[in-house]
Design an enzyme around this catalytic site. Structure first.
Site, PDB file in Angstrom:
ATOM      1  N   GLY A  46       0.310  43.560 -38.301  1.00 53.84           N
ATOM      2  CA  GLY A  46      -0.223  44.770 -38.783  1.00 53.84           C
ATOM      3  C   GLY A  46       1.106  45.427 -39.582  1.00 53.84           C
ATOM      4  O   GLY A  46       1.735  44.360 -39.065  1.00 53.84           O
ATOM      5  N   GLN A  51       6.327  51.088 -43.761  1.00 49.14           N
ATOM      6  CA  GLN A  51       6.902  50.868 -43.589  1.00 49.14           C
ATOM      7  C   GLN A  51       8.131  50.070 -44.323  1.00 49.14           C
ATOM      8  O   GLN A  51       9.330  48.931 -44.168  1.00 49.14           O
ATOM      9  CB  GLN A  51       6.709  49.440 -42.224  1.00 49.14           C
ATOM     10  CG  GLN A  51       6.387  50.162 -41.010  1.00 49.14           C
ATOM     11  CD  GLN A  51       5.334  49.022 -40.194  1.00 49.14           C
ATOM     12  OE1 GLN A  51       4.308  48.307 -40.280  1.00 49.14           O
ATOM     13  NE2 GLN A  51       6.307  48.285 -39.025  1.00 49.14           N
ATOM     14  N   CYS A  92       6.010  46.423 -32.708  1.00 50.54           N
ATOM     15  CA  CYS A  92       6.456  46.663 -34.424  1.00 50.54           C
ATOM     16  C   CYS A  92       7.085  46.410 -34.724  1.00 50.54           C
ATOM     17  O   CYS A  92       8.151  45.842 -34.011  1.00 50.54           O
ATOM     18  CB  CYS A  92       6.443  47.788 -34.975  1.00 50.54           C
ATOM     19  SG  CYS A  92       6.220  49.132 -36.187  1.00 50.54           S
ATOM     20  N   LEU A  93       7.074  45.712 -36.225  1.00 52.93           N
ATOM     21  CA  LEU A  93       8.171  44.984 -36.716  1.00 52.93           C
ATOM     22  C   LEU A  93       9.042  46.131 -37.466  1.00 52.93           C
ATOM     23  O   LEU A  93      10.216  45.224 -36.877  1.00 52.93           O
ATOM     24  CB  LEU A  93       7.490  44.295 -37.838  1.00 52.93           C
ATOM     25  CG  LEU A  93       6.057  43.154 -38.076  1.00 52.93           C
ATOM     26  CD1 LEU A  93       5.652  42.753 -39.253  1.00 52.93           C
ATOM     27  CD2 LEU A  93       6.676  42.104 -36.899  1.00 52.93           C
ATOM     28  N   HIS A 134      -2.694  52.250 -34.476  1.00 53.70           N
ATOM     29  CA  HIS A 134      -0.403  52.171 -34.350  1.00 53.70           C
ATOM     30  C   HIS A 134      -0.626  51.654 -35.924  1.00 53.70           C
ATOM     31  O   HIS A 134       0.566  52.481 -36.552  1.00 53.70           O
ATOM     32  CB  HIS A 134      -0.783  50.522 -34.289  1.00 53.70           C
ATOM     33  CG  HIS A 134       1.032  50.184 -34.273  1.00 53.70           C
ATOM     34  ND1 HIS A 134       1.921  50.549 -32.870  1.00 53.70           N
ATOM     35  CD2 HIS A 134       1.429  50.344 -35.220  1.00 53.70           C
ATOM     36  CE1 HIS A 134       3.073  49.849 -33.749  1.00 53.70           C
ATOM     37  NE2 HIS A 134       3.218  49.508 -34.633  1.00 53.70           N
ATOM     38  N   GLU A 135      -1.260  51.336 -36.959  1.00 51.96           N
ATOM     39  CA  GLU A 135      -1.059  51.773 -38.177  1.00 51.96           C
ATOM     40  C   GLU A 135      -0.860  52.992 -39.329  1.00 51.96           C
ATOM     41  O   GLU A 135      -0.125  53.420 -39.549  1.00 51.96           O
ATOM     42  CB  GLU A 135      -1.713  50.624 -39.085  1.00 51.96           C
ATOM     43  CG  GLU A 135      -1.141  49.142 -38.824  1.00 51.96           C
ATOM     44  CD  GLU A 135       0.514  48.631 -38.711  1.00 51.96           C
ATOM     45  OE1 GLU A 135       1.084  49.362 -39.184  1.00 51.96           O
ATOM     46  OE2 GLU A 135       0.887  47.680 -37.496  1.00 51.96           O
ATOM     47  N   HIS A 138       1.724  55.468 -38.247  1.00 52.29           N
ATOM     48  CA  HIS A 138       2.607  54.656 -39.899  1.00 52.29           C
ATOM     49  C   HIS A 138       2.678  55.365 -40.130  1.00 52.29           C
ATOM     50  O   HIS A 138       3.701  56.117 -41.279  1.00 52.29           O
ATOM     51  CB  HIS A 138       3.120  53.641 -40.317  1.00 52.29           C
ATOM     52  CG  HIS A 138       3.669  52.595 -38.829  1.00 52.29           C
ATOM     53  ND1 HIS A 138       5.015  52.801 -38.643  1.00 52.29           N
ATOM     54  CD2 HIS A 138       3.135  51.221 -38.172  1.00 52.29           C
ATOM     55  CE1 HIS A 138       5.039  52.009 -37.868  1.00 52.29           C
ATOM     56  NE2 HIS A 138       4.609  50.830 -37.135  1.00 52.29           N
TER      57      HIS A 138
HETATM   58 NI    NI Z   1       4.226  48.757 -36.912  1.00 54.18          NI
END
Ligand code: NI
Length: 169
Positions: A46, A51, A92-93, A134-135, A138
């Site tokens: 995701g 991000q 997480c990226l 989670h997204e 963000h």
């Molecule tokens: Ni993330």
């Protein structure tokens, strides 16, 4: 299409709250394509626009094994959450190499526009449910490590800053 660069925790830009998208136009379609390419390249499941330093309410997700079921959520809104919650290990990226437990609703229903601007209702459980929550965090400027204890969070912050310093050197 283009690969976008991903902001890394504790970059304060990750704490910016995203604006709703007024129209799903050519610019947004390009952003969607670039975000999908960036997510697949980074082997993530995701990615939120926040991000990639675009502070608009847009998320791309793919939790499929084959990496061929892209899901696009524009202006997502939680319309239902299950009473049950569960502690799930997340990564997480924007916080590479860090995994820790976060409590999430087991299941959610989300209303959002798709890549064509059409309204869709998504009923999610399991990994997809966790990923959507989670997204969506963000987009509200929240990174998953901010749920952890101050001690853990500071340890992660120190580690990330050290890695980022070494990368620049
Ligand atoms: Ni993330």
């Amino acid at each position: 299409m283009a690969l976008l660069s991903i902001l890394c925790f504790p970059d304060p830009k990750l704490n910016q709250v995203a604006r709703p998208i007024a129209a799903v136009d050519a610019r947004i379609r390009t952003l969607i394509a670039d975000m999908l390419e960036t997510m697949y390249d980074a082997k993530g499941i995701g990615l939120a626009a926040t991000q990639v330093d675009m502070h608009e309410r847009l998320i791309v997700i793919d939790v499929s094994e084959e990496r061929d079921e892209p899901l696009v959520l524009i202006n997502p809104e939680l319309v239902w959450t299950s009473a049950e919650t569960h502690l799930n290990e997340e990564g997480c990226l924007s916080v590479p190499g860090v995994y820790d437990g976060v409590k999430r609703f087991d299941a959610v229903k989300v209303k959002a526009l798709d890549a064509h601007g059409k309204s869709q209702l998504i009923e999610a459980d399991g990994l997809l449910s966790v990923c959507i929550q989670h997204e969506m965090d963000h987009l509200m400027g929240k990174v998953f490590v901010e749920y952890l204890s101050p001690l853990k969070r500071n340890r992660i912050k120190t580690k990330m800053l050290k890695v980022q310093r070494e990368d620049r050197a």
